[in-house]
Design a protein around this motif. Structure first.
Motif, short mmCIF file in Angstrom:
data_model
loop_
_atom_site.label_atom_id
_atom_site.label_comp_id
_atom_site.label_asym_id
_atom_site.label_seq_id
_atom_site.Cartn_x
_atom_site.Cartn_y
_atom_site.Cartn_z
N GLN A 6 0.85 -1.19 0.00
CA GLN A 6 0.00 0.00 0.00
C GLN A 6 0.88 1.23 0.00
OE1 GLN A 6 -3.87 -0.70 0.21
NE2 GLN A 6 -3.69 0.26 2.18
N LEU A 9 1.15 6.04 4.26
CA LEU A 9 0.44 7.21 4.76
C LEU A 9 0.99 7.54 6.13
CD1 LEU A 9 -3.09 5.84 3.93
CD2 LEU A 9 -1.98 7.70 2.71
N SER A 11 1.19 8.20 9.91
CA SER A 11 0.24 7.68 10.88
C SER A 11 -0.52 8.81 11.60
CB SER A 11 0.96 6.80 11.90
OG SER A 11 1.91 7.56 12.59
N ALA A 13 -1.80 11.32 10.31
CA ALA A 13 -2.96 11.69 9.51
C ALA A 13 -3.98 10.56 9.47
CB ALA A 13 -2.52 12.05 8.10
N GLN A 14 -3.60 9.39 9.99
CA GLN A 14 -4.45 8.21 9.85
C GLN A 14 -4.71 7.55 11.20
OE1 GLN A 14 -5.78 7.34 6.95
NE2 GLN A 14 -4.70 8.94 5.83
N GLU A 16 -7.30 6.36 12.56
CA GLU A 16 -8.16 5.16 12.56
C GLU A 16 -7.36 3.95 12.11
OE1 GLU A 16 -8.84 7.18 9.60
OE2 GLU A 16 -9.34 8.84 10.95
N LEU A 17 -6.51 4.17 11.08
CA LEU A 17 -5.70 3.06 10.57
C LEU A 17 -4.71 2.59 11.63
CD1 LEU A 17 -5.03 4.36 6.95
CD2 LEU A 17 -6.59 2.55 7.67
N GLN A 18 -4.10 3.58 12.32
CA GLN A 18 -3.17 3.25 13.39
C GLN A 18 -3.88 2.45 14.48
OE1 GLN A 18 0.35 4.39 13.75
NE2 GLN A 18 0.27 2.80 15.33
N TRP A 36 -2.67 -1.69 6.27
CA TRP A 36 -1.92 -0.48 6.59
C TRP A 36 -0.97 -0.79 7.73
CZ3 TRP A 36 -0.90 2.34 10.89
CH2 TRP A 36 -0.27 3.59 10.68
N ASP B 66 -9.25 -2.94 2.72
CA ASP B 66 -10.08 -1.78 3.09
C ASP B 66 -11.57 -2.10 3.06
OD1 ASP B 66 -7.73 -0.48 3.23
OD2 ASP B 66 -7.89 0.42 1.23
#
Lengths: 334, 95
Positions: A6, A9, A11, A13-14, A16-18, A36, B66
């Protein structure tokens, strides 16, 4: 299907992903290639798995050195199989590294340019045939101590590669031990050869676990991420405790005057390797660093025409008309 | 100098007759025949298989992590698809 990384990005800024990533790690689940992941996690894995892959590939050299001079056909067949396994292990690990978005070509280039490391143990020479046995017993034994916990590492492809490797390493260690046992049942000269070999490899084998925990700043983060499961010193202790009774069975002396059983701790006390020597070898100034890399570079460059020819052959129109490949006996395909 | 790379293949091995082919790893090869040959050498050195499939990684369509939730959520709330959803007295035989 697991090889497309992927885009990275940040972390911050992300969140939710973290959070998803942290939750997977917290419940001891596995991260897979297209998930991610934080930049640092990816970089640490690339460095560690690539170093591991390079070690397998460079590790073919010290033992390959003896293939033409194996003392019997039996020993030659065993050694060939073992060196071929090392190549296979390197390939499993390169594949795992590639799932993180690095190409095979880049990895090879980084190895031969000296931008990525491999285990310092392979910069020591193999001077006698006893070294083939000692490498199997001590070097592969240390590798197994390191690798068994890595079967549970948090990155899926790395763990799966380690499971395959560990299954095969057990043959490596046993053939080494059996070789040494055979020599120890031989002449005085052969026994002396084994002892001399163990004297040379014991300390470098202890160094394989890396610097002491106090000097290993990345360990805490790697353990928090579930990449590493044990500290360097824990694994080194496990290896010493495992090796002492094996040395007794063999009848060799481990070259450490401080080595003794500590009743209170339930472990052996032991001396420290020469960490200055370790740093010298890691920095490229061991006995064989230059030779190992030069050999790998030569093999890569001398093989360029083969790779080009295979590509040209694959692209030739005639390939389309060729009958389906039948190299391997395939059954029905559904 | 970085030369162009051979394509990536995913390797699937049938461990023995009666079992599915299972993904075991990947490798690079110039063409299908070389991929099969390499798969034999890399993944079946100890009788791990009786049959090998190799597939160009580019040719595999995969679901994206995702969309994991929307993709699999419909299965989550249909508990009546599982036998344990149905209470049956313990003394009913062979059920």
């Amino acid at each position: 299907m697991t090889s497309t990384a992927q885009p990275e990005l940040p972390s911050q800024a992300q969140p939710e992903l973290q959070a998803v990533f942290d939750a997977v790690i917290a419940r001891n689940d596995r991260i897979e290639p297209r998930d991610w992941m934080p930049d640092g996690y990816r970089k640490t894995l690339v460095r560690q798995i690539a170093q591991h892959a390079h070690s397998e590939i460079i590790g073919m050299q010290p033992e390959g050195n003896w293939i033409t001079r194996a003392p019997s056909l039996r020993r030659k067949a065993i050694l060939l199989a073992k060196v071929q396994d090392e190549a296979g292990h390197g390939l499993y690990l390169y594949s795992a590294t590639e799932t993180l978005g690095v190409s095979r070509g880049e990895l090879t280039q980084m190895l031969i340019d000296g931008r990525q490391k491999y285990s310092s143990i392979f910069n020591y020479p193999t001077l006698t045939y006893a070294d083939v046995g000692t490498i199997g017993w001590l070097v592969d034994g240390a590798a197994i101590c390191n690798q068994v916990p890595l079967c549970r590492t948090s990155y899926g492809p790395y763990g799966r590669a380690m499971i395959r490797i560990c299954k095969e390493e057990s043959f490596h260690q046993r053939q080494g031990f059996e070789l040494l046992m055979t020599m120890m049942r031989g002449t005085d000269e052969q026994r002396a050869m084994v002892q001399e070999s163990v004297d040379r490899f014991w300390w470098p084998a202890l160094m394989m676990f890396g610097p002491p925990d106090a000097d290993s700043p990345n360990t805490a983060q790697s353990m928090a991420w579930g990449i590493k499961r044990n500290t360097n010193d824990d694994l080194r202790q496990r290896f010493v405790d495992m090796s002492v009774p094996q040395a007794e069975v063999l009848g060799v002396t481990l070259p450490d005057p401080d080595l003794r059983w500590n009743e209170e701790r339930g472990h052996h006390d032991f001396g420290q390797p020469d960490w200055d020597e370790f740093m010298r070898v890691v920095k490229g100034n061991g006995p064989c660093n230059t030779q190992r890399i030069a050999h790998r570079r030569r093999a890569h460059e001398d093989g360029a025409w083969v790779r080009e020819a295979a590509t040209a052959y694959a692209e030739a129109p005639l390939v389309e008309q060729r009958a389906p490949a039948s190299v391997v006996e395939t059954e029905e395909t559904s | 100098m970085t030369e162009p790379e051979w394509p990536l293949y995913e390797v699937f091995v049938r461990g023995k007759r009666g079992l599915n082919h299972v993904h075991v790893g990947s490798l690079h090869a110039a063409d299908d025949a070389m991929a099969l040959q390499n798969a034999r050498d890399v993944y079946t050195r100890r009788n791990e298989g009786v049959s090998i499939w190799v597939v160009r990684a580019d040719d595999i369509a995969a679901s994206s992590p995702d969309e994991k939730d929307p993709l699999f959520a419909p299965a989550g709330d249909k508990v009546y698809r599982h036998p344990t959803f149905y209470p049956i007295p313990d003394d009913v035989p062979h059920m």
